[in-house]
Scaffold this motif. Structure first.
Motif, PDB file in Angstrom:
ATOM      1  N   VAL A 181       0.830  -1.204   0.000  1.00 44.23           N
ATOM      2  CA  VAL A 181       0.000   0.000   0.000  1.00 44.23           C
ATOM      3  C   VAL A 181       0.863   1.252   0.000  1.00 44.23           C
ATOM      4  CG1 VAL A 181      -1.719   1.294   1.318  1.00 44.23           C
ATOM      5  CG2 VAL A 181      -1.930  -1.181   1.102  1.00 44.23           C
ATOM      6  N   GLN A 182       1.964   1.205   0.736  1.00 43.29           N
ATOM      7  CA  GLN A 182       2.855   2.360   0.779  1.00 43.29           C
ATOM      8  C   GLN A 182       3.455   2.651  -0.592  1.00 43.29           C
ATOM      9  OE1 GLN A 182       5.819   2.046   3.829  1.00 43.29           O
ATOM     10  NE2 GLN A 182       6.827   3.950   3.292  1.00 43.29           N
ATOM     11  N   LYS A 183       3.903   1.619  -1.290  1.00 42.60           N
ATOM     12  CA  LYS A 183       4.447   1.821  -2.628  1.00 42.60           C
ATOM     13  C   LYS A 183       3.387   2.346  -3.584  1.00 42.60           C
ATOM     14  CE  LYS A 183       8.613   0.218  -1.827  1.00 42.60           C
ATOM     15  NZ  LYS A 183       9.817   1.091  -1.899  1.00 42.60           N
ATOM     16  N   LEU A 184       2.173   1.820  -3.458  1.00 44.68           N
ATOM     17  CA  LEU A 184       1.098   2.258  -4.350  1.00 44.68           C
ATOM     18  C   LEU A 184       0.742   3.721  -4.113  1.00 44.68           C
ATOM     19  CD1 LEU A 184      -0.903   1.296  -6.520  1.00 44.68           C
ATOM     20  CD2 LEU A 184      -2.493   0.703  -4.676  1.00 44.68           C
ATOM     21  N   VAL A 185       0.646   4.109  -2.846  1.00 39.76           N
ATOM     22  CA  VAL A 185       0.311   5.500  -2.536  1.00 39.76           C
ATOM     23  C   VAL A 185       1.425   6.435  -2.997  1.00 39.76           C
ATOM     24  CG1 VAL A 185      -0.115   7.116  -0.645  1.00 39.76           C
ATOM     25  CG2 VAL A 185      -1.204   4.868  -0.625  1.00 39.76           C
ATOM     26  N   MET A 186       2.678   6.044  -2.783  1.00 38.69           N
ATOM     27  CA  MET A 186       3.787   6.878  -3.235  1.00 38.69           C
ATOM     28  C   MET A 186       3.796   7.030  -4.750  1.00 38.69           C
ATOM     29  SD  MET A 186       5.626   8.262  -0.908  1.00 38.69           S
ATOM     30  CE  MET A 186       7.023   8.692  -1.940  1.00 38.69           C
ATOM     31  N   PHE A 187       3.407   5.984  -5.467  1.00 33.87           N
ATOM     32  CA  PHE A 187       3.356   6.062  -6.927  1.00 33.87           C
ATOM     33  C   PHE A 187       2.345   7.105  -7.374  1.00 33.87           C
ATOM     34  CE2 PHE A 187       1.169   4.639 -10.809  1.00 33.87           C
ATOM     35  CZ  PHE A 187       2.224   4.721 -11.709  1.00 33.87           C
ATOM     36  N   PHE A 188       1.161   7.103  -6.779  1.00 35.29           N
ATOM     37  CA  PHE A 188       0.130   8.057  -7.180  1.00 35.29           C
ATOM     38  C   PHE A 188       0.478   9.475  -6.732  1.00 35.29           C
ATOM     39  CE2 PHE A 188      -2.476   4.145  -7.423  1.00 35.29           C
ATOM     40  CZ  PHE A 188      -2.976   4.312  -8.718  1.00 35.29           C
ATOM     41  N   LEU A 189       1.108   9.612  -5.556  1.00 44.10           N
ATOM     42  CA  LEU A 189       1.466  10.949  -5.095  1.00 44.10           C
ATOM     43  C   LEU A 189       2.559  11.556  -5.960  1.00 44.10           C
ATOM     44  CD1 LEU A 189       1.432  10.520  -1.191  1.00 44.10           C
ATOM     45  CD2 LEU A 189      -0.268  11.651  -2.637  1.00 44.10           C
ATOM     46  N   ARG A 190       3.544  10.761  -6.323  1.00 42.00           N
ATOM     47  CA  ARG A 190       4.601  11.282  -7.192  1.00 42.00           C
ATOM     48  C   ARG A 190       4.098  11.543  -8.601  1.00 42.00           C
ATOM     49  NH1 ARG A 190       9.492   7.188  -5.334  1.00 42.00           N
ATOM     50  NH2 ARG A 190       9.934   8.202  -3.321  1.00 42.00           N
TER      51      ARG A 190
END
Length: 408
Positions: A272-281
């Motif tokens: 989930v952390q990687k997924l959220v960071m992908f969308f935020l970046r």
């Protein structure tokens, strides 16, 4: 004895200075024409190396013919650079301190009461709502004092230290990777998860001791020391220390649920952390480098807060998804330890824990049969309180640093 160069020596191709006016003085002293004539035969200069400073008078390095001269910082820009550096350090320290305080101090009362609700099979009120949980937590505080909300907090730091230390030692003594590179493969992922599982096994007895300190009622226990968690954990491994009942499950019977919960929690939170960071970046691409103090703080906000929000979302999803498994895990760990907890229905009494589960499967069946499906979610309202406080702290911290941008 002074060595003398032969007359045929020409400086290995180096050419002498032909302009007598150049180098006419050395250290403020000038030479006469005869001296300069003699020095022409002996004094040589190195070749013109591009980019070097060994140039002849009036010459320039070819590769820097069109390059602009570097800007020399003036006295006016030096105070601004110092202020920017101070803001950078202050922002990094403040953001890290806020995150550490929220995860380990502010959230501990919610973790304490949630664990008490999970192991209390007597409870008639499940505290699925945050409002009922807050009311009972207030009653417990009114009866036993405010410090009861942070009981066992020292032992949680001990467990974190043991976990980090065990992970580092195992990764150094084995080929199991502690971190995954960008070019990972299934073998590396499997080895990384095996490392996590072994770490949870090493920390398991200390986790049991910490769980007992967290849920044990303050009414019937003495003030524990910080190292009591270590002593109790080693005592459970060696079969020594405080006597336990015959219903105590052996450590090997707790390995599977402990490793299962720990590895799944790590996988879910990391994904989930990687997924959220992908969308935020993707939504906020990186901009040009910061120049002023306010831009530096804004860069800190843009760099740190997406990571904090991604970590927040990962922990929240993992705790929500694995809440039933955590309930089963805590009941298995607490069984047979003669632990007495607070009455989570009222907050004014104490209750003993006398479960007789034979293992993980029997615990799941008993909870479903005697307490219903919602029995796995006892104390779920504390999750809402915990992460609401966490989100509020992150929001307040960002507002403070955004206000600093106005005055920087």
């Amino acid at each position: 004895m002074t060595a003398r160069r032969p007359d045929s020596f020409d400086g290995l191709g180096y050419r002498g200075r032909e302009d007598l006016s150049y180098g006419g003085g050395y250290g403020g002293r000038s030479f006469n024409n005869s001296s300069n004539t003699d020095l022409q035969h002996w004094v040589t200069t190195p070749p013109d190396i591009p980019g070097s400073r060994n140039l002849h008078y009036g010459e320039r390095t070819p590769q820097f013919e069109t390059a602009a001269a570097p800007a020399v910082p003036s006295e006016d820009t030096q105070p601004a650079a110092g202020a920017s550096e101070h803001l950078n350090r202050f922002a990094g320290f403040g953001i890290g301190l806020a995150s550490l305080f929220t995860e380990n101090v502010l959230a501990h009362p919610c973790i304490m009461f949630r664990r008490q609700c999970q192991v209390n099979y007597h409870a008639k009120i499940f505290h699925l709502s945050p409002f009922t949980a807050v009311g009972v937590m207030y009653n417990i505080t009114k009866t036993q004092g405010p410090k009861v909300l942070w009981k066992g907090m020292g032992s949680t730091f001990v467990v974190q230290g043991v976990t980090l230390g065990a992970e580092g030692i195992i990764s150094e003594c084995t080929p199991l990777p502690r971190e995954l590179s960008h070019k990972w493969n299934p073998k590396q992922v499997l080895g990384h998860l095996v490392l996590k599982g072994l770490t949870y096994v090493v920390a398991m007895p200390f986790y049991s001791a910490s769980l007992i300190e967290t849920v044990q009622s303050e009414i019937i226990r003495d003030n524990p020391g910080i190292l009591d968690c270590v002593k109790e954990g080693l005592g459970r491994v060696l079969g020594m220390g405080i006597p336990h009942s015959k219903r105590l499950l052996p450590l090997w019977g707790l390995v599977f649920p402990t490793v299962l919960h720990g590895v799944l929690h790590y996988i879910i939170s990391s994904a989930v952390q990687k997924l959220v960071m992908f969308f935020l970046r993707r939504g906020n691409p990186p901009g040009p480098p910061a120049q002023t103090g306010s831009e530096t703080v804004q860069g800190m906000l843009d760099a740190y807060f997406p990571e904090l929000m991604a970590s927040f979302a990962g922990s929240l999803c993992a705790d929500v998804v694995l809440f039933p498994l955590e309930t089963v895990l805590h009941r298995l760990h607490i069984q047979g330890t003669r632990t007495i907890i607070d009455n989570t229905d009222l907050g004014f009494e104490v209750l003993p824990i006398n479960t007789q589960y034979e293992g993980m499967r029997d615990c799941v069946s008993a909870i479903r049969r005697e307490e219903g499906p919602l029995g796995f979610y006892k104390g779920f309202g504390t999750i809402v309180v915990q992460y609401s406080l966490h989100a509020a702290v992150l929001r307040i911290t960002k507002m403070i640093y955004s206000a600093l941008l106005q005055t920087a």
